[in-house]
Design an enzyme around this catalytic site. Structure first.
Site, PDB file in Angstrom:
ATOM      1  N   ASP A 239       1.369  -1.133  -0.017  1.00  0.00           N
ATOM      2  CA  ASP A 239      -0.085   0.251   0.305  1.00  0.00           C
ATOM      3  C   ASP A 239       0.906   1.030   0.062  1.00  0.00           C
ATOM      4  O   ASP A 239       2.528   0.765  -0.141  1.00  0.00           O
ATOM      5  CB  ASP A 239      -1.147  -0.064   1.371  1.00  0.00           C
ATOM      6  CG  ASP A 239      -0.212   0.061   2.499  1.00  0.00           C
ATOM      7  OD1 ASP A 239       0.858   0.454   2.628  1.00  0.00           O
ATOM      8  OD2 ASP A 239      -1.050  -1.433   3.633  1.00  0.00           O
ATOM      9  N   PRO A 240       0.115   2.401  -0.014  1.00  0.00           N
ATOM     10  CA  PRO A 240       1.534   3.650  -0.615  1.00  0.00           C
ATOM     11  C   PRO A 240       2.206   3.530   0.903  1.00  0.00           C
ATOM     12  O   PRO A 240       3.209   3.888   1.469  1.00  0.00           O
ATOM     13  CB  PRO A 240      -0.243   4.463   0.173  1.00  0.00           C
ATOM     14  CG  PRO A 240      -1.357   4.155  -0.423  1.00  0.00           C
ATOM     15  CD  PRO A 240      -1.010   3.068   0.429  1.00  0.00           C
ATOM     16  N   ALA A 241       1.977   3.158   2.881  1.00  0.00           N
ATOM     17  CA  ALA A 241       3.051   3.142   3.230  1.00  0.00           C
ATOM     18  C   ALA A 241       4.229   2.217   3.611  1.00  0.00           C
ATOM     19  O   ALA A 241       5.578   2.311   3.903  1.00  0.00           O
ATOM     20  CB  ALA A 241       2.381   2.967   4.694  1.00  0.00           C
TER      21      ALA A 241
ATOM     22  N   ASP B 292     -13.444  -6.793  18.734  1.00  0.00           N
ATOM     23  CA  ASP B 292     -11.913  -7.778  18.239  1.00  0.00           C
ATOM     24  C   ASP B 292     -10.945  -7.734  19.035  1.00  0.00           C
ATOM     25  O   ASP B 292     -11.106  -6.859  20.511  1.00  0.00           O
ATOM     26  CB  ASP B 292     -12.043  -8.242  16.924  1.00  0.00           C
ATOM     27  CG  ASP B 292     -11.689  -6.877  16.216  1.00  0.00           C
ATOM     28  OD1 ASP B 292     -11.014  -6.200  16.504  1.00  0.00           O
ATOM     29  OD2 ASP B 292     -11.604  -6.243  14.801  1.00  0.00           O
TER      30      ASP B 292
ATOM     31  N   GLU C  71     -11.861  -0.088  -4.559  1.00  0.00           N
ATOM     32  CA  GLU C  71     -12.206  -0.340  -2.925  1.00  0.00           C
ATOM     33  C   GLU C  71     -12.545   0.685  -2.369  1.00  0.00           C
ATOM     34  O   GLU C  71     -12.385   1.878  -2.318  1.00  0.00           O
ATOM     35  CB  GLU C  71     -10.716  -0.268  -2.117  1.00  0.00           C
ATOM     36  CG  GLU C  71      -9.447  -1.486  -2.034  1.00  0.00           C
ATOM     37  CD  GLU C  71      -8.136  -1.623  -0.962  1.00  0.00           C
ATOM     38  OE1 GLU C  71      -7.964  -0.698  -0.281  1.00  0.00           O
ATOM     39  OE2 GLU C  71      -6.790  -1.830  -1.512  1.00  0.00           O
TER      40      GLU C  71
ATOM     41  N   GLU D 277      -2.242  -0.396  -4.713  1.00  0.00           N
ATOM     42  CA  GLU D 277      -2.287   1.453  -4.056  1.00  0.00           C
ATOM     43  C   GLU D 277      -0.892   1.805  -4.422  1.00  0.00           C
ATOM     44  O   GLU D 277       0.115   1.796  -3.387  1.00  0.00           O
ATOM     45  CB  GLU D 277      -2.406   1.771  -2.801  1.00  0.00           C
ATOM     46  CG  GLU D 277      -4.524   0.867  -2.714  1.00  0.00           C
ATOM     47  CD  GLU D 277      -4.270   1.366  -1.329  1.00  0.00           C
ATOM     48  OE1 GLU D 277      -5.562   2.212  -1.297  1.00  0.00           O
ATOM     49  OE2 GLU D 277      -4.042   0.872  -0.122  1.00  0.00           O
TER      50      GLU D 277
ATOM     51  N   ASN E 261      -9.930  -0.093  15.965  1.00  0.00           N
ATOM     52  CA  ASN E 261     -10.097  -0.007  15.049  1.00  0.00           C
ATOM     53  C   ASN E 261      -9.865   1.724  14.240  1.00  0.00           C
ATOM     54  O   ASN E 261      -9.313   2.051  14.693  1.00  0.00           O
ATOM     55  CB  ASN E 261     -11.682   1.017  15.295  1.00  0.00           C
ATOM     56  CG  ASN E 261     -12.418  -0.159  16.001  1.00  0.00           C
ATOM     57  OD1 ASN E 261     -12.295  -1.131  15.604  1.00  0.00           O
ATOM     58  ND2 ASN E 261     -13.575   0.696  16.061  1.00  0.00           N
TER      59      ASN E 261
END
Length: 371
Positions: free
Chosen positions: A111-113, A289, A278, A159, A293
């Protein structure tokens, strides 16, 4: 939740050909962990049948090269190697659902990170890396084809705003996407990887749509990247975008207006189809969970839920807004809702240790946000 009334309005531009897609990449690992799915009558049922019965005609599955540690333990997040994904695709094919294969060209999240080179490809020359991409793409497509999957689209990278396969921006130095796409050396390497991936898809099936996926719709950024792709002669059909209205709200990026402008840019300047790879909206701000979040009760100018209500009605409203805007364009294909079936393997945040155990054994953990 079960008795909550949700109002669904008709989308005038929606057609049978529109992509009504979902990303279900974690599905097989959830099943391996004992998660069960049910139809509206309370009967245990295949998730794929439930989705098909509700009008879903496409699923998106991410592909990782080797999502395991040296000791053979899965990293978590769905264990999306080819063998696992084939099980998902075979089940989907039973119900006439098309497949989008999302190649990350990494062993884990891309992803971008982060865009980390697969372990097996480290130390390879640029020529060998091009061949690695081609071979992995070709081999994977052959396996899905042999399994009878109806592959309608292939995503070459996930991404890739800030690069791919280790050729990335220097985020520590505060570089933007320009650190790759306006840097001749890095850009040319990325272009060669993408051209190799695209050629592999075309060689396997010339009719399969090829998608280049970037995130956070912003006109200058998308224009710069698409211009580089054009100058580099990258062969692709679809501009894919991530679109999360609860992120980057203050920058006016994940908004209907910006989405419309990006769709127009893709069609009018570059002659490309457009799809949202997405999207999602929050069901709840409460934690359910063992993982935090993404969007919680503490909000700010960059992450907030101001645009739609939190809950099922807000989820419907977000999708209606997206489709009404997207399908008003001649090049609009549709969208994929991200991981709506990724539910906790063990309910409750107090059961975090069991979640972690499932991650190590089965490659799946609870989702960071209620889908």
């Amino acid at each position: 939740m079960k008795d909550q009334k949700v109002v669904i309005n008709k989308i005038p531009s929606m057609t049978d050909q529109a992509i009504r897609g979902v990303d279900v990449s974690s599905y097989q690992s959830l099943k391996d962990a004992g998660v069960k799915f049910y139809d509206y009558n309370g009967n245990e049922e295949s998730l794929m049948k439930v989705l098909a019965d509700q009008g879903v005609n496409y699923i998106r599955i991410r592909i990782w090269n080797d999502p395991k540690s040296a000791s053979g333990q899965y990293y978590g997040g769905g264990n999306n190697d080819v063998a696992q994904d084939l099980k998902i695709a075979q089940e989907a094919s039973q119900y006439g659902i098309k497949i989008l294969l999302d190649f990350h060209y990494s062993d884990f999240w891309a992803d971008p990170a982060q865009q980390i080179l697969p372990k097996a490809w480290k130390g390879h020359s640029q020529d060998q890396l091009k061949q690695d991409v081609y071979n992995f793409t070709t081999d994977t497509l052959k396996k899905f084809k042999d399994a009878g999957s109806n592959i309608g689209m292939v995503q070459i990278g996930n991404e890739i705003t800030n690069g791919i396969m280790g050729q990335t921006t220097n985020r520590d130095a505060g570089e933007s996407y320009k650190g790759v796409w306006l840097n001749a050396d890095k850009r040319n390497k990325v272009i060669r990887y993408l051209r190799s991936a695209s050629k592999a898809v075309r060689d396997e099936d010339k009719d399969t749509l090829i998608t280049v996926h970037i995130e956070t719709p912003e006109i200058p950024k998308y224009n710069d990247i698409m211009s580089a792709l054009k100058d580099g002669h990258v062969d692709y059909d679809v501009l894919g975008s991530s679109y999360y209205p609860f992120w980057s709200v203050s920058a006016k990026s994940n908004t209907p207006d910006t989405l419309n402008k990006v769709a127009s840019l893709a069609e009018e300047k570059y002659g490309k189809l457009f799809a949202v790879m997405e999207t999602a909206w929050v069901n709840s701000l409460k934690n359910g969970d063992s993982t935090p979040n993404s969007i919680g009760e503490s909000q700010n100018n960059w992450t907030n839920t101001k645009d739609f209500s939190v809950g099922p009605q807000g989820q419907v409203d977000e999708l209606e807004s997206l489709y009404n805007n997207l399908m008003s364009h001649n090049n609009g294909l549709g969208a994929f809702y991200w991981e709506p079936a990724w539910i906790p393997t063990v309910a409750g945040w107090r059961n975090g240790e069991k979640d972690k155990e499932n991650a190590e054994k089965l490659g799946v953990v609870g989702l960071h946000q209620e889908p």
